[in-house]
Motif scaffolding. Structure first.
Motif, PDB file in Angstrom:
ATOM      1  N   ARG A  46      29.230  29.715  43.826  1.00  0.00           N
ATOM      2  CA  ARG A  46      30.434  29.748  44.657  1.00  0.00           C
ATOM      3  C   ARG A  46      31.570  28.934  44.041  1.00  0.00           C
ATOM      4  O   ARG A  46      32.733  29.320  44.132  1.00  0.00           O
ATOM      5  CB  ARG A  46      30.099  29.204  46.048  1.00  0.00           C
ATOM      6  CG  ARG A  46      29.437  30.214  46.944  1.00  0.00           C
ATOM      7  CD  ARG A  46      30.445  31.290  47.401  1.00  0.00           C
ATOM      8  NE  ARG A  46      31.550  30.638  48.098  1.00  0.00           N
ATOM      9  CZ  ARG A  46      32.807  30.622  47.676  1.00  0.00           C
ATOM     10  NH1 ARG A  46      33.152  31.217  46.539  1.00  0.00           N
ATOM     11  NH2 ARG A  46      33.743  30.000  48.371  1.00  0.00           N
ATOM     12  N   ALA A 101      37.907  29.963  39.510  1.00  0.00           N
ATOM     13  CA  ALA A 101      38.619  31.093  38.920  1.00  0.00           C
ATOM     14  C   ALA A 101      39.771  31.538  39.810  1.00  0.00           C
ATOM     15  O   ALA A 101      40.858  31.878  39.318  1.00  0.00           O
ATOM     16  CB  ALA A 101      37.651  32.247  38.682  1.00  0.00           C
ATOM     17  N   THR A 102      39.555  31.524  41.117  1.00  0.00           N
ATOM     18  CA  THR A 102      40.606  31.951  42.043  1.00  0.00           C
ATOM     19  C   THR A 102      41.805  31.009  41.989  1.00  0.00           C
ATOM     20  O   THR A 102      42.966  31.455  41.916  1.00  0.00           O
ATOM     21  CB  THR A 102      40.053  32.019  43.475  1.00  0.00           C
ATOM     22  OG1 THR A 102      38.994  32.982  43.531  1.00  0.00           O
ATOM     23  CG2 THR A 102      41.145  32.444  44.461  1.00  0.00           C
ATOM     24  N   ILE A 118      30.826  36.808  37.918  1.00  0.00           N
ATOM     25  CA  ILE A 118      31.777  36.239  38.881  1.00  0.00           C
ATOM     26  C   ILE A 118      33.144  36.908  38.736  1.00  0.00           C
ATOM     27  O   ILE A 118      33.631  37.141  37.637  1.00  0.00           O
ATOM     28  CB  ILE A 118      31.911  34.719  38.655  1.00  0.00           C
ATOM     29  CG1 ILE A 118      30.590  34.000  38.993  1.00  0.00           C
ATOM     30  CG2 ILE A 118      33.069  34.131  39.446  1.00  0.00           C
ATOM     31  CD1 ILE A 118      30.179  34.081  40.437  1.00  0.00           C
ATOM     32  N   GLN A 119      33.778  37.185  39.865  1.00  0.00           N
ATOM     33  CA  GLN A 119      35.138  37.700  39.905  1.00  0.00           C
ATOM     34  C   GLN A 119      36.001  36.777  40.764  1.00  0.00           C
ATOM     35  O   GLN A 119      35.531  36.271  41.798  1.00  0.00           O
ATOM     36  CB  GLN A 119      35.148  39.121  40.493  1.00  0.00           C
ATOM     37  CG  GLN A 119      34.383  40.140  39.670  1.00  0.00           C
ATOM     38  CD  GLN A 119      35.015  40.360  38.301  1.00  0.00           C
ATOM     39  OE1 GLN A 119      36.247  40.366  38.182  1.00  0.00           O
ATOM     40  NE2 GLN A 119      34.168  40.528  37.285  1.00  0.00           N
ATOM     41  N   GLU A 179      33.528  30.886  41.545  1.00  0.00           N
ATOM     42  CA  GLU A 179      34.497  31.788  42.175  1.00  0.00           C
ATOM     43  C   GLU A 179      35.756  31.050  42.596  1.00  0.00           C
ATOM     44  O   GLU A 179      36.888  31.522  42.382  1.00  0.00           O
ATOM     45  CB  GLU A 179      33.861  32.464  43.389  1.00  0.00           C
ATOM     46  CG  GLU A 179      32.752  33.445  43.055  1.00  0.00           C
ATOM     47  CD  GLU A 179      32.154  34.081  44.283  1.00  0.00           C
ATOM     48  OE1 GLU A 179      31.851  35.295  44.231  1.00  0.00           O
ATOM     49  OE2 GLU A 179      31.997  33.380  45.314  1.00  0.00           O
ATOM     50  N   ASP A 180      35.569  29.876  43.196  1.00  0.00           N
ATOM     51  CA  ASP A 180      36.727  29.102  43.655  1.00  0.00           C
ATOM     52  C   ASP A 180      37.580  28.618  42.485  1.00  0.00           C
ATOM     53  O   ASP A 180      38.817  28.658  42.538  1.00  0.00           O
ATOM     54  CB  ASP A 180      36.260  27.911  44.487  1.00  0.00           C
ATOM     55  CG  ASP A 180      35.724  28.318  45.846  1.00  0.00           C
ATOM     56  OD1 ASP A 180      35.942  29.478  46.252  1.00  0.00           O
ATOM     57  OD2 ASP A 180      35.085  27.472  46.502  1.00  0.00           O
ATOM     58  N   HIS A 237      37.292  36.946  36.768  1.00  0.00           N
ATOM     59  CA  HIS A 237      36.818  36.331  35.533  1.00  0.00           C
ATOM     60  C   HIS A 237      38.011  35.909  34.694  1.00  0.00           C
ATOM     61  O   HIS A 237      38.895  36.726  34.404  1.00  0.00           O
ATOM     62  CB  HIS A 237      35.954  37.302  34.735  1.00  0.00           C
ATOM     63  CG  HIS A 237      35.573  36.784  33.377  1.00  0.00           C
ATOM     64  ND1 HIS A 237      34.959  35.555  33.199  1.00  0.00           N
ATOM     65  CD2 HIS A 237      35.734  37.307  32.135  1.00  0.00           C
ATOM     66  CE1 HIS A 237      34.750  35.357  31.914  1.00  0.00           C
ATOM     67  NE2 HIS A 237      35.210  36.395  31.242  1.00  0.00           N
TER      68      HIS A 237
END
Length: 349
Positions: free
Chosen positions: A87, A93-94, A165-166, A90-91, A168
Protein backbone atom coordinates in the motif's frame (compact mmCIF):
# COMPACT_ATOMS: atom_id res chain seq x y z
CA UNK A 1 38.11 20.01 2.27
CA UNK A 2 34.47 21.12 2.50
CA UNK A 3 32.25 20.53 -0.52
CA UNK A 4 30.19 23.56 -1.63
CA UNK A 5 26.61 23.18 -0.47
CA UNK A 6 24.49 22.15 -3.46
CA UNK A 7 21.15 21.22 -1.88
CA UNK A 8 19.47 22.95 1.06
CA UNK A 9 16.37 21.59 2.77
CA UNK A 10 14.58 21.72 6.08
CA UNK A 11 12.70 19.22 8.23
CA UNK A 12 9.66 19.91 10.42
CA UNK A 13 7.69 17.78 12.86
CA UNK A 14 4.43 19.69 12.43
CA UNK A 15 3.09 19.88 15.98
CA UNK A 16 -0.57 20.68 16.55
CA UNK A 17 -3.15 21.11 19.30
CA UNK A 18 -5.08 17.80 19.59
CA UNK A 19 -8.23 19.78 20.35
CA UNK A 20 -7.80 21.88 17.19
CA UNK A 21 -5.41 20.16 14.78
CA UNK A 22 -6.00 22.22 11.66
CA UNK A 23 -3.87 25.31 12.52
CA UNK A 24 -0.79 23.17 13.10
CA UNK A 25 -1.20 21.39 9.79
CA UNK A 26 -1.84 24.68 8.03
CA UNK A 27 1.34 26.11 9.57
CA UNK A 28 3.35 23.26 8.04
CA UNK A 29 1.89 23.95 4.60
CA UNK A 30 2.64 27.67 4.92
CA UNK A 31 6.20 26.93 6.00
CA UNK A 32 6.68 24.70 2.94
CA UNK A 33 5.31 27.46 0.72
CA UNK A 34 7.74 29.92 2.31
CA UNK A 35 10.58 27.46 1.77
CA UNK A 36 9.87 27.39 -1.93
CA UNK A 37 9.72 31.19 -2.07
CA UNK A 38 13.11 31.40 -0.34
CA UNK A 39 14.67 28.98 -2.81
CA UNK A 40 15.02 25.92 -0.59
CA UNK A 41 15.54 22.77 -2.62
CA UNK A 42 13.53 20.48 -0.35
CA UNK A 43 11.07 20.38 2.54
CA UNK A 44 10.77 17.25 4.68
CA UNK A 45 8.21 16.16 7.25
CA UNK A 46 8.59 13.68 10.09
CA UNK A 47 6.23 10.81 10.92
CA UNK A 48 4.76 10.87 14.41
CA UNK A 49 2.23 8.19 15.38
CA UNK A 50 -0.08 8.47 18.39
CA UNK A 51 1.39 11.92 19.02
CA UNK A 52 0.28 15.45 18.22
CA UNK A 53 2.56 15.58 15.18
CA UNK A 54 2.16 14.63 11.54
CA UNK A 55 0.88 11.05 11.48
CA UNK A 56 0.22 10.95 7.74
CA UNK A 57 3.18 12.64 6.03
CA UNK A 58 2.22 11.64 2.50
CA UNK A 59 -1.22 13.18 2.92
CA UNK A 60 0.39 16.43 4.06
CA UNK A 61 2.84 16.34 1.15
CA UNK A 62 0.02 15.68 -1.31
CA UNK A 63 -1.57 18.90 -0.07
CA UNK A 64 1.77 20.71 -0.23
CA UNK A 65 2.27 19.53 -3.80
CA UNK A 66 -0.79 21.51 -4.85
CA UNK A 67 0.48 24.70 -3.21
CA UNK A 68 4.02 24.57 -4.61
CA UNK A 69 5.61 23.94 -7.98
CA UNK A 70 9.38 23.47 -7.55
CA UNK A 71 10.47 22.50 -4.05
CA UNK A 72 11.08 18.78 -3.52
CA UNK A 73 8.95 17.09 -0.85
CA UNK A 74 10.41 14.47 1.47
CA UNK A 75 9.55 12.13 4.33
CA UNK A 76 12.13 11.80 7.11
CA UNK A 77 11.30 9.14 7.84
CA UNK A 78 8.39 6.77 7.39
CA UNK A 79 8.90 3.83 9.81
CA UNK A 80 8.09 0.79 7.69
CA UNK A 81 7.15 -1.29 10.72
CA UNK A 82 3.87 0.63 10.73
CA UNK A 83 3.27 0.29 7.00
CA UNK A 84 2.27 -2.30 4.43
CA UNK A 85 4.91 -2.00 1.66
CA UNK A 86 2.32 -2.85 -1.02
CA UNK A 87 0.00 0.00 0.00
CA UNK A 88 2.83 2.39 0.76
CA UNK A 89 4.22 1.89 -2.75
CA UNK A 90 0.85 2.97 -4.16
CA UNK A 91 0.74 6.05 -1.96
CA UNK A 92 4.33 7.05 -2.76
CA UNK A 93 3.72 6.76 -6.50
CA UNK A 94 0.45 8.68 -6.29
CA UNK A 95 1.99 11.60 -4.38
CA UNK A 96 4.92 11.63 -6.79
CA UNK A 97 2.54 11.88 -9.73
CA UNK A 98 0.57 14.67 -8.04
CA UNK A 99 3.76 16.59 -7.30
CA UNK A 100 5.17 16.26 -10.79
CA UNK A 101 8.03 13.98 -9.75
CA UNK A 102 9.15 15.90 -6.66
CA UNK A 103 8.86 13.22 -3.96
CA UNK A 104 11.89 12.16 -1.90
CA UNK A 105 10.81 9.14 0.15
CA UNK A 106 12.76 8.52 3.35
CA UNK A 107 12.05 5.27 5.21
CA UNK A 108 13.45 3.27 8.12
CA UNK A 109 13.10 -0.24 9.51
CA UNK A 110 13.02 -1.81 12.94
CA UNK A 111 10.48 -2.67 15.59
CA UNK A 112 8.07 0.28 15.97
CA UNK A 113 8.37 2.43 19.05
CA UNK A 114 6.08 1.27 21.87
CA UNK A 115 5.27 -1.83 19.83
CA UNK A 116 4.25 -3.86 22.87
CA UNK A 117 1.47 -1.33 23.55
CA UNK A 118 0.15 -0.85 20.02
CA UNK A 119 0.84 -4.16 18.26
CA UNK A 120 -2.67 -5.54 18.73
CA UNK A 121 -4.22 -2.39 17.36
CA UNK A 122 -1.80 -2.41 14.43
CA UNK A 123 -1.57 -6.13 13.60
CA UNK A 124 -4.36 -7.93 15.55
CA UNK A 125 -3.62 -11.37 14.08
CA UNK A 126 0.01 -11.16 12.93
CA UNK A 127 1.82 -9.01 15.49
CA UNK A 128 4.07 -11.86 16.61
CA UNK A 129 5.21 -12.85 13.11
CA UNK A 130 5.70 -9.49 11.38
CA UNK A 131 9.12 -9.04 9.76
CA UNK A 132 10.75 -5.72 10.72
CA UNK A 133 14.12 -6.42 9.07
CA UNK A 134 15.64 -4.94 5.90
CA UNK A 135 13.35 -7.27 3.95
CA UNK A 136 10.57 -4.76 4.55
CA UNK A 137 12.50 -2.13 2.57
CA UNK A 138 13.33 -4.74 -0.05
CA UNK A 139 9.60 -5.45 -0.46
CA UNK A 140 8.91 -1.75 -0.89
CA UNK A 141 11.69 -1.37 -3.45
CA UNK A 142 10.44 -4.32 -5.49
CA UNK A 143 6.93 -2.88 -5.53
CA UNK A 144 8.07 0.65 -6.44
CA UNK A 145 10.30 -0.71 -9.21
CA UNK A 146 7.31 -2.38 -10.82
CA UNK A 147 7.99 -6.00 -9.97
CA UNK A 148 4.80 -8.10 -9.79
CA UNK A 149 2.81 -8.05 -6.57
CA UNK A 150 0.05 -10.14 -8.13
CA UNK A 151 0.06 -13.24 -10.33
CA UNK A 152 -2.97 -12.04 -12.28
CA UNK A 153 -3.15 -9.61 -15.18
CA UNK A 154 -6.20 -9.18 -17.34
CA UNK A 155 -9.77 -7.96 -17.50
CA UNK A 156 -12.64 -8.88 -15.25
CA UNK A 157 -15.86 -7.44 -16.63
CA UNK A 158 -15.04 -3.81 -17.38
CA UNK A 159 -12.09 -3.61 -14.96
CA UNK A 160 -8.47 -4.09 -16.05
CA UNK A 161 -5.86 -5.37 -13.59
CA UNK A 162 -2.04 -5.18 -13.68
CA UNK A 163 0.58 -7.33 -12.00
CA UNK A 164 2.49 -4.35 -10.66
CA UNK A 165 1.69 -1.31 -8.53
CA UNK A 166 -0.16 1.53 -10.28
CA UNK A 167 0.68 4.23 -10.96
CA UNK A 168 4.18 3.10 -11.84
CA UNK A 169 6.88 5.79 -11.72
CA UNK A 170 10.08 4.36 -13.25
CA UNK A 171 12.54 6.66 -11.47
CA UNK A 172 10.88 6.80 -8.04
CA UNK A 173 13.07 4.00 -6.64
CA UNK A 174 16.11 6.22 -7.24
CA UNK A 175 14.57 8.76 -4.84
CA UNK A 176 14.14 6.45 -1.87
CA UNK A 177 16.29 7.28 1.15
CA UNK A 178 17.21 5.14 4.12
CA UNK A 179 17.36 6.79 7.53
CA UNK A 180 20.25 5.13 9.33
CA UNK A 181 21.81 5.17 12.78
CA UNK A 182 24.65 2.66 12.51
CA UNK A 183 27.54 1.70 10.23
CA UNK A 184 25.78 -1.60 9.53
CA UNK A 185 22.59 0.04 8.30
CA UNK A 186 24.59 2.58 6.28
CA UNK A 187 26.54 -0.24 4.66
CA UNK A 188 23.35 -2.11 3.79
CA UNK A 189 21.81 1.04 2.27
CA UNK A 190 24.89 1.43 0.10
CA UNK A 191 24.71 -2.13 -1.20
CA UNK A 192 21.08 -1.52 -2.18
CA UNK A 193 21.87 1.68 -4.09
CA UNK A 194 19.65 3.80 -1.81
CA UNK A 195 20.24 7.40 -0.77
CA UNK A 196 21.41 8.08 2.80
CA UNK A 197 19.62 10.24 5.36
CA UNK A 198 22.04 10.91 8.20
CA UNK A 199 20.12 12.59 11.02
CA UNK A 200 21.00 14.16 14.35
CA UNK A 201 20.83 10.75 16.06
CA UNK A 202 23.28 7.83 15.77
CA UNK A 203 24.01 4.68 17.74
CA UNK A 204 26.92 4.83 20.16
CA UNK A 205 29.18 2.34 18.41
CA UNK A 206 32.71 3.49 19.24
CA UNK A 207 34.22 5.27 22.21
CA UNK A 208 37.43 7.26 22.05
CA UNK A 209 39.65 7.06 25.14
CA UNK A 210 40.30 10.79 24.77
CA UNK A 211 36.92 12.34 23.98
CA UNK A 212 34.39 9.59 24.73
CA UNK A 213 31.65 9.14 22.16
CA UNK A 214 32.26 11.46 19.23
CA UNK A 215 29.00 11.94 17.32
CA UNK A 216 30.65 13.58 14.32
CA UNK A 217 33.29 10.87 13.95
CA UNK A 218 30.65 8.13 14.15
CA UNK A 219 28.47 9.82 11.56
CA UNK A 220 31.42 10.30 9.22
CA UNK A 221 32.21 6.57 9.48
CA UNK A 222 28.63 5.84 8.47
CA UNK A 223 28.88 8.09 5.42
CA UNK A 224 32.21 6.58 4.37
CA UNK A 225 30.89 3.01 4.79
CA UNK A 226 27.78 3.86 2.77
CA UNK A 227 29.75 5.25 -0.15
CA UNK A 228 32.31 2.44 -0.02
CA UNK A 229 29.50 -0.04 -0.74
CA UNK A 230 27.34 2.08 -3.06
CA UNK A 231 27.48 1.56 -6.85
CA UNK A 232 27.95 5.30 -7.34
CA UNK A 233 30.71 5.60 -4.77
CA UNK A 234 31.53 9.21 -3.94
CA UNK A 235 28.63 10.39 -6.11
CA UNK A 236 26.06 8.60 -3.93
CA UNK A 237 23.63 11.08 -2.37
CA UNK A 238 23.94 11.76 1.34
CA UNK A 239 22.33 14.46 3.44
CA UNK A 240 22.93 15.30 7.08
CA UNK A 241 20.27 16.81 9.32
CA UNK A 242 21.54 18.78 12.31
CA UNK A 243 19.44 21.22 14.29
CA UNK A 244 20.69 24.67 13.21
CA UNK A 245 19.31 27.90 14.66
CA UNK A 246 20.71 31.09 13.11
CA UNK A 247 20.14 34.24 15.15
CA UNK A 248 21.01 36.97 12.63
CA UNK A 249 17.54 38.54 12.51
CA UNK A 250 16.16 37.06 15.74
CA UNK A 251 14.80 39.38 18.41
CA UNK A 252 16.36 39.38 21.89
CA UNK A 253 13.31 37.48 23.18
CA UNK A 254 13.70 34.84 20.48
CA UNK A 255 17.42 34.44 21.17
CA UNK A 256 16.70 33.98 24.87
CA UNK A 257 14.18 31.22 24.12
CA UNK A 258 16.51 29.59 21.60
CA UNK A 259 19.37 29.55 24.10
CA UNK A 260 17.11 27.99 26.73
CA UNK A 261 16.02 25.32 24.25
CA UNK A 262 19.59 24.39 23.35
CA UNK A 263 20.67 24.39 27.00
CA UNK A 264 17.80 22.07 27.94
CA UNK A 265 19.04 19.48 25.42
CA UNK A 266 22.80 19.80 25.89
CA UNK A 267 23.17 17.40 28.83
CA UNK A 268 22.41 14.40 26.62
CA UNK A 269 25.18 15.22 24.11
CA UNK A 270 27.99 12.67 24.21
CA UNK A 271 26.09 10.35 26.55
CA UNK A 272 24.35 7.24 25.14
CA UNK A 273 20.61 7.40 25.81
CA UNK A 274 18.21 4.53 26.48
CA UNK A 275 18.43 0.83 25.59
CA UNK A 276 19.26 1.75 21.97
CA UNK A 277 22.35 3.65 23.19
CA UNK A 278 21.47 6.65 21.04
CA UNK A 279 23.75 9.64 20.67
CA UNK A 280 22.37 13.07 19.86
CA UNK A 281 24.19 15.79 17.98
CA UNK A 282 24.81 19.13 19.61
CA UNK A 283 22.31 21.74 18.43
CA UNK A 284 24.02 24.58 16.57
CA UNK A 285 23.06 28.11 17.60
CA UNK A 286 24.61 31.45 16.64
CA UNK A 287 25.10 33.94 13.87
CA UNK A 288 25.53 32.69 10.33
CA UNK A 289 29.24 33.44 10.40
CA UNK A 290 29.64 31.43 13.61
CA UNK A 291 27.53 28.57 12.26
CA UNK A 292 29.44 28.41 8.96
CA UNK A 293 32.69 28.07 10.91
CA UNK A 294 31.27 25.33 13.14
CA UNK A 295 29.88 23.38 10.19
CA UNK A 296 33.19 23.58 8.37
CA UNK A 297 34.77 21.92 11.37
CA UNK A 298 32.51 18.86 11.16
CA UNK A 299 33.93 15.85 9.32
CA UNK A 300 30.40 14.75 8.38
CA UNK A 301 29.56 18.11 6.82
CA UNK A 302 32.78 18.14 4.83
CA UNK A 303 31.74 14.82 3.25
CA UNK A 304 28.37 15.98 1.87
CA UNK A 305 26.87 18.64 -0.32
CA UNK A 306 23.26 18.24 0.85
CA UNK A 307 21.98 19.68 4.12
CA UNK A 308 18.49 19.19 5.60
CA UNK A 309 18.22 21.44 8.64
CA UNK A 310 16.03 20.01 11.40
CA UNK A 311 13.77 22.71 12.79
CA UNK A 312 13.34 22.60 16.59
CA UNK A 313 10.18 20.81 17.65
CA UNK A 314 8.50 23.31 19.93
CA UNK A 315 9.00 26.73 18.36
CA UNK A 316 6.31 29.08 17.08
CA UNK A 317 5.44 29.69 13.43
CA UNK A 318 7.11 33.12 13.51
CA UNK A 319 10.31 31.51 14.82
CA UNK A 320 10.40 29.10 11.89
CA UNK A 321 9.93 32.00 9.48
CA UNK A 322 12.91 33.82 11.00
CA UNK A 323 15.08 30.69 11.00
CA UNK A 324 14.26 29.80 7.38
CA UNK A 325 14.89 33.35 6.20
CA UNK A 326 18.27 33.48 7.93
CA UNK A 327 19.20 30.03 6.64
CA UNK A 328 18.41 30.92 3.04
CA UNK A 329 19.62 34.50 2.98
CA UNK A 330 22.51 34.48 5.46
CA UNK A 331 23.98 31.08 6.29
CA UNK A 332 23.59 28.96 3.16
CA UNK A 333 25.23 31.50 0.80
CA UNK A 334 28.29 31.42 3.08
CA UNK A 335 28.41 27.66 2.43
CA UNK A 336 28.39 28.07 -1.36
CA UNK A 337 24.66 27.51 -1.91
CA UNK A 338 22.66 29.14 -4.70
CA UNK A 339 18.89 29.37 -4.12
CA UNK A 340 16.74 26.94 -6.04
CA UNK A 341 18.84 26.70 -9.18
CA UNK A 342 20.67 23.37 -9.01
CA UNK A 343 18.58 20.18 -9.38
CA UNK A 344 19.66 16.95 -7.66
CA UNK A 345 22.15 14.87 -9.62
CA UNK A 346 20.38 12.21 -11.67
CA UNK A 347 21.29 8.61 -10.74
CA UNK A 348 24.12 7.28 -12.88
CA UNK A 349 25.54 10.65 -13.86
Amino acid sequence: MTRPLRQLGFLTIGLFDPADPRPGHESVLRIIELGEQLGFDSAWVRSRHLQAGISSPLTVLAAASQRTSRIRLGTAVIPLGLENPFRLAEDLATVDVLSGGRLEAGVSVGVPMNYEHLKRGLYPDTHDVEDFTYERIARLLRAVRGEPVSDFEGTVGIETFHRGIQPHVPDLAARIWHGVGSVGSATWAGTQGLNLLASSVVRAEDESPDVGFDFDAIQRRQIDAFRAHHPRGERARVSIGPVIIPTDSATPAQIERYEAYVASRSARVGVPQGPGRLLFAQDLLGTSEQLAERLAGLASFRAVDELVVALPFTFEHEDYVQILEDLAMKLAPLLGWTPGLTPPAAPGR
